[in-house]
Design an enzyme around this catalytic site. Structure first.
Site, PDB file in Angstrom:
ATOM      1  N   TYR A 137       0.814  -1.230   0.000  1.00 52.23           N
ATOM      2  CA  TYR A 137       0.000   0.000   0.000  1.00 52.23           C
ATOM      3  C   TYR A 137       0.844   1.275   0.000  1.00 52.23           C
ATOM      4  O   TYR A 137       0.485   2.249   0.647  1.00 52.23           O
ATOM      5  CB  TYR A 137      -0.906   0.055   1.241  1.00 52.23           C
ATOM      6  CG  TYR A 137      -1.687  -1.202   1.539  1.00 52.23           C
ATOM      7  CD1 TYR A 137      -2.559  -1.747   0.608  1.00 52.23           C
ATOM      8  CD2 TYR A 137      -1.560  -1.830   2.776  1.00 52.23           C
ATOM      9  CE1 TYR A 137      -3.288  -2.894   0.897  1.00 52.23           C
ATOM     10  CE2 TYR A 137      -2.287  -2.978   3.066  1.00 52.23           C
ATOM     11  CZ  TYR A 137      -3.151  -3.501   2.123  1.00 52.23           C
ATOM     12  OH  TYR A 137      -3.875  -4.624   2.427  1.00 52.23           O
TER      13      TYR A 137
ATOM     14  N   ASP B 104     -17.747 -11.071   8.607  1.00 53.95           N
ATOM     15  CA  ASP B 104     -16.293 -10.908   8.599  1.00 53.95           C
ATOM     16  C   ASP B 104     -15.927 -10.092   9.836  1.00 53.95           C
ATOM     17  O   ASP B 104     -16.028  -8.867   9.837  1.00 53.95           O
ATOM     18  CB  ASP B 104     -15.867 -10.202   7.308  1.00 53.95           C
ATOM     19  CG  ASP B 104     -14.378  -9.875   7.290  1.00 53.95           C
ATOM     20  OD1 ASP B 104     -13.688 -10.121   8.304  1.00 53.95           O
ATOM     21  OD2 ASP B 104     -13.904  -9.354   6.256  1.00 53.95           O
TER      22      ASP B 104
ATOM     23  N   LYS C 171      -6.625 -11.335  12.700  1.00 52.59           N
ATOM     24  CA  LYS C 171      -5.941 -10.240  13.380  1.00 52.59           C
ATOM     25  C   LYS C 171      -5.673 -10.468  14.875  1.00 52.59           C
ATOM     26  O   LYS C 171      -4.639 -11.022  15.228  1.00 52.59           O
ATOM     27  CB  LYS C 171      -6.699  -8.935  13.138  1.00 52.59           C
ATOM     28  CG  LYS C 171      -6.627  -8.528  11.657  1.00 52.59           C
ATOM     29  CD  LYS C 171      -6.859  -7.053  11.416  1.00 52.59           C
ATOM     30  CE  LYS C 171      -6.438  -6.656  10.011  1.00 52.59           C
ATOM     31  NZ  LYS C 171      -7.528  -6.475   9.068  1.00 52.59           N
TER      32      LYS C 171
ATOM     33  N   TYR D 163     -14.331  -3.908   2.908  1.00 48.54           N
ATOM     34  CA  TYR D 163     -12.970  -4.442   2.755  1.00 48.54           C
ATOM     35  C   TYR D 163     -12.923  -5.810   3.413  1.00 48.54           C
ATOM     36  O   TYR D 163     -13.216  -5.953   4.596  1.00 48.54           O
ATOM     37  CB  TYR D 163     -11.916  -3.526   3.395  1.00 48.54           C
ATOM     38  CG  TYR D 163     -10.534  -4.115   3.233  1.00 48.54           C
ATOM     39  CD1 TYR D 163      -9.844  -4.008   2.024  1.00 48.54           C
ATOM     40  CD2 TYR D 163      -9.932  -4.838   4.268  1.00 48.54           C
ATOM     41  CE1 TYR D 163      -8.601  -4.590   1.854  1.00 48.54           C
ATOM     42  CE2 TYR D 163      -8.687  -5.421   4.105  1.00 48.54           C
ATOM     43  CZ  TYR D 163      -8.028  -5.297   2.894  1.00 48.54           C
ATOM     44  OH  TYR D 163      -6.798  -5.893   2.732  1.00 48.54           O
TER      45      TYR D 163
HETATM   46  C1  PLP Z   1      -7.668  -6.797   7.673  1.00 48.67           C
HETATM   47  C2  PLP Z   1      -8.967  -7.360   7.243  1.00 48.67           C
HETATM   48  C3  PLP Z   1      -9.036  -8.467   6.388  1.00 48.67           C
HETATM   49  C4  PLP Z   1      -7.806  -9.086   5.786  1.00 48.67           C
HETATM   50  O1  PLP Z   1      -6.967  -9.636   6.738  1.00 48.67           O
HETATM   51  P1  PLP Z   1      -5.438  -9.958   6.357  1.00 48.67           P
HETATM   52  O2  PLP Z   1      -4.932 -10.685   7.546  1.00 48.67           O
HETATM   53  O3  PLP Z   1      -4.775  -8.646   6.119  1.00 48.67           O
HETATM   54  O4  PLP Z   1      -5.476 -10.792   5.127  1.00 48.67           O
HETATM   55  C5  PLP Z   1     -10.277  -8.986   6.090  1.00 48.67           C
HETATM   56  N1  PLP Z   1     -11.396  -8.443   6.598  1.00 48.67           N
HETATM   57  C6  PLP Z   1     -11.373  -7.377   7.412  1.00 48.67           C
HETATM   58  C7  PLP Z   1     -12.655  -6.839   7.956  1.00 48.67           C
HETATM   59  C8  PLP Z   1     -10.159  -6.789   7.757  1.00 48.67           C
HETATM   60  O5  PLP Z   1     -10.136  -5.719   8.553  1.00 48.67           O
END
Ligand code: PLP
Length: 435
Positions: A20, A247, A276, A150
């Site tokens: 990025y 998600d 995360k 995202y």
């Molecule tokens: C960061 C993020 C992802 C992607 O996770 P990575 O570990 O960077 O592949 C997917 N969904 C959401 C909501 C995110 O914040």
């Protein structure tokens, strides 16, 4: 010690291809060079300490180097770091699966491990698609997702995503998605959800599922929406018997003040993606949780199996960390400490809401954000705020003209007060650099 700062920056400029990042920025900017983490702080190679205002890309919910996580790494070093997950298992994967099911919204009963947020989403998409394929609804091949979403940077997760800067270029090689309208175009989230309800009913014959970041769209600009609306999405997906995929890669594990954003709405999705914070910022570990009904759709021979996996899925070290993260939440009553901290974030926002040019102050749990310009992801005011924060001793990374705080959930109150103070001053300085 390799802490010759300028030498490291030189190596970075010469050899690293950062994510990025514009090359012209990479070649000229003076990056942080972090060499240590201590709780809510990161330490630069020049010895300066910075409050980590974004929990290291939303991973260090328990701060940097929590002693219990450091111990797990040591302990696993005496036992086992890696083994494969197909045809074998390990104590930490088996027990983390149980631990996750126990804290997850009711009905989520199976855990598929992977190693990052994108793959956690990817797994949910593939499993949903395959489920309908082999359970009598092969025409269900399309997902519905939100504007401004995202979900990660792999192919499927990009397809359901909707950030121009990240995804537009790749449009010709992404799959078709039914896109909900943007709240700014139809007059708010309420209208978006009404529109989704209509689309879900109209398109039910081909609808694989609805994918959302519940309550907070993270990378899309910390855009917040209400538990009521999430409840309505659950109701309409139930009504036509299609999947709701949550998600929670950003929102999960306490970020919004509850264990899961879905908990605010008392909603149980069919799939829940977590990554995360599950790895505590120690290493990558992710999981896709699914209902038993979903898993039942895969029972049988190899022809019905989910043919998906990753080299590091369910690795013992990652799963041991994941278990310890959940145990620390429990033992140290991390969620119980959030209301007090969240109130301080809110107070800081209330203070800057008065500043000319600051718009849309919003917060939920341990996320606080505002807009400092109208430039969106391309905006530059946010970067000036981050620069000011750096001078004042905090590490913030803006999303263009959206600036936010997303500190560790257990940040000591004195550190939090300092972070808030820096945030307020940095916004003031960033907005009127000559003021
Ligand atoms: C960061 C993020 C992802 C992607 O996770 P990575 O570990 O960077 O592949 C997917 N969904 C959401 C909501 C995110 O914040």
């Amino acid at each position: 010690m390799i802490t010759d700062r300028s030498h490291l920056v030189d190596l970075d400029r010469r050899y690293v291809w950062p994510p990025y990042t514009a090359s012209q920025v990479h070649e000229s900017a003076d990056p942080f060079v972090f060499v240590r983490g201590e709780g809510a702080y990161l330490v630069d190679a020049d010895g300066r300490r910075y409050l980590d205002g974004k929990s290291s890309w939303w991973t260090t919910s328990l701060g940097h180097r929590h002693p219990r996580l450091v111990d797990v790494v040591r302990r696993q070093g005496e036992e086992l770091f890696h083994c494969s997950m197909a045809g074998s298992t390990n104590p930490h994967a088996a027990q983390l699966a149980e631990d996750l099911v126990q804290v997850a919204p009711a009905g989520l009963a199976r855990v598929f491990f992977s190693d990052n947020g994108s793959t956690a989403v990817e797994v949910a998409l593939k499993a949903a698609f395959q489920y309908w394929r082999q359970n009598g609804r092969p025409d269900r091949t399309v997902f519905l997702s939100l504007a401004g979403a995202y979900h990660g940077d792999t192919h499927g997760s990009m397809s359901v995503g909707d950030l121009a800067e990240f995804h537009d270029l790749f449009a010709p090689i992404l799959f078709e998605v039914i896109r909900a309208p943007d709240p700014s175009e139809v007059g708010g989230w309420e209208r978006v959800v009404s529109e989704i309800e209509a689309r879900v009913r109209a398109e039910q014959d081909r609808l694989c599922g609805v994918v959302v970041e519940p309550l907070v769209q993270g990378a899309g600009g910390m855009r917040m929406w209400s538990p009521d609306l999430l409840r309505r999405l659950r109701a309409v997906t139930r009504e036509v018997d299609t999947f709701l995929i949550a998600d929670e890669v950003f929102t999960g594990l306490g970020r919004t003040g509850a264990m899961w954003a879905c908990d605010h709405a008392e909603v149980a999705p069919d799939f829940l993606c977590v990554a995360k914070a599950l790895g505590g910022g120690v290493l990558p570990i992710a999981a896709t949780l699914a209902s038993e009904r979903v898993y039942d759709g895969f029972r049988g021979g190899l022809d019905r199996a989910l043919m998906h996996g990753h080299t590091f899925c369910g690795h013992p070290l990652g799963c041991a960390i994941g278990r310890e993260v959940l145990a620390v939440y429990r033992d140290e009553e991390v969620l119980q400490g959030i209301p007090e901290r969240s109130a301080r974030l809110a107070a800081a926002l209330a203070e800057i809401a008065e500043v000319t040019g600051v718009k849309r102050c919003r917060h939920l749990g341990m996320v606080a954000a505002c807009d400092v310009g109208e430039g969106g992801y391309q905006g530059e005011t946010g970067w000036r705020v981050a620069e000011a924060a750096r001078e004042l001793g905090a590490y913030l990374r803006p999303l263009g003209d959206v600036v936010y705080m997303c500190p560790p959930l257990n940040i000591p109150l004195a550190d939090l007060d300092r972070l808030c103070e820096i945030f307020v001053r940095a916004v003031n300085r960033g907005i009127s650099p000559h003021g």
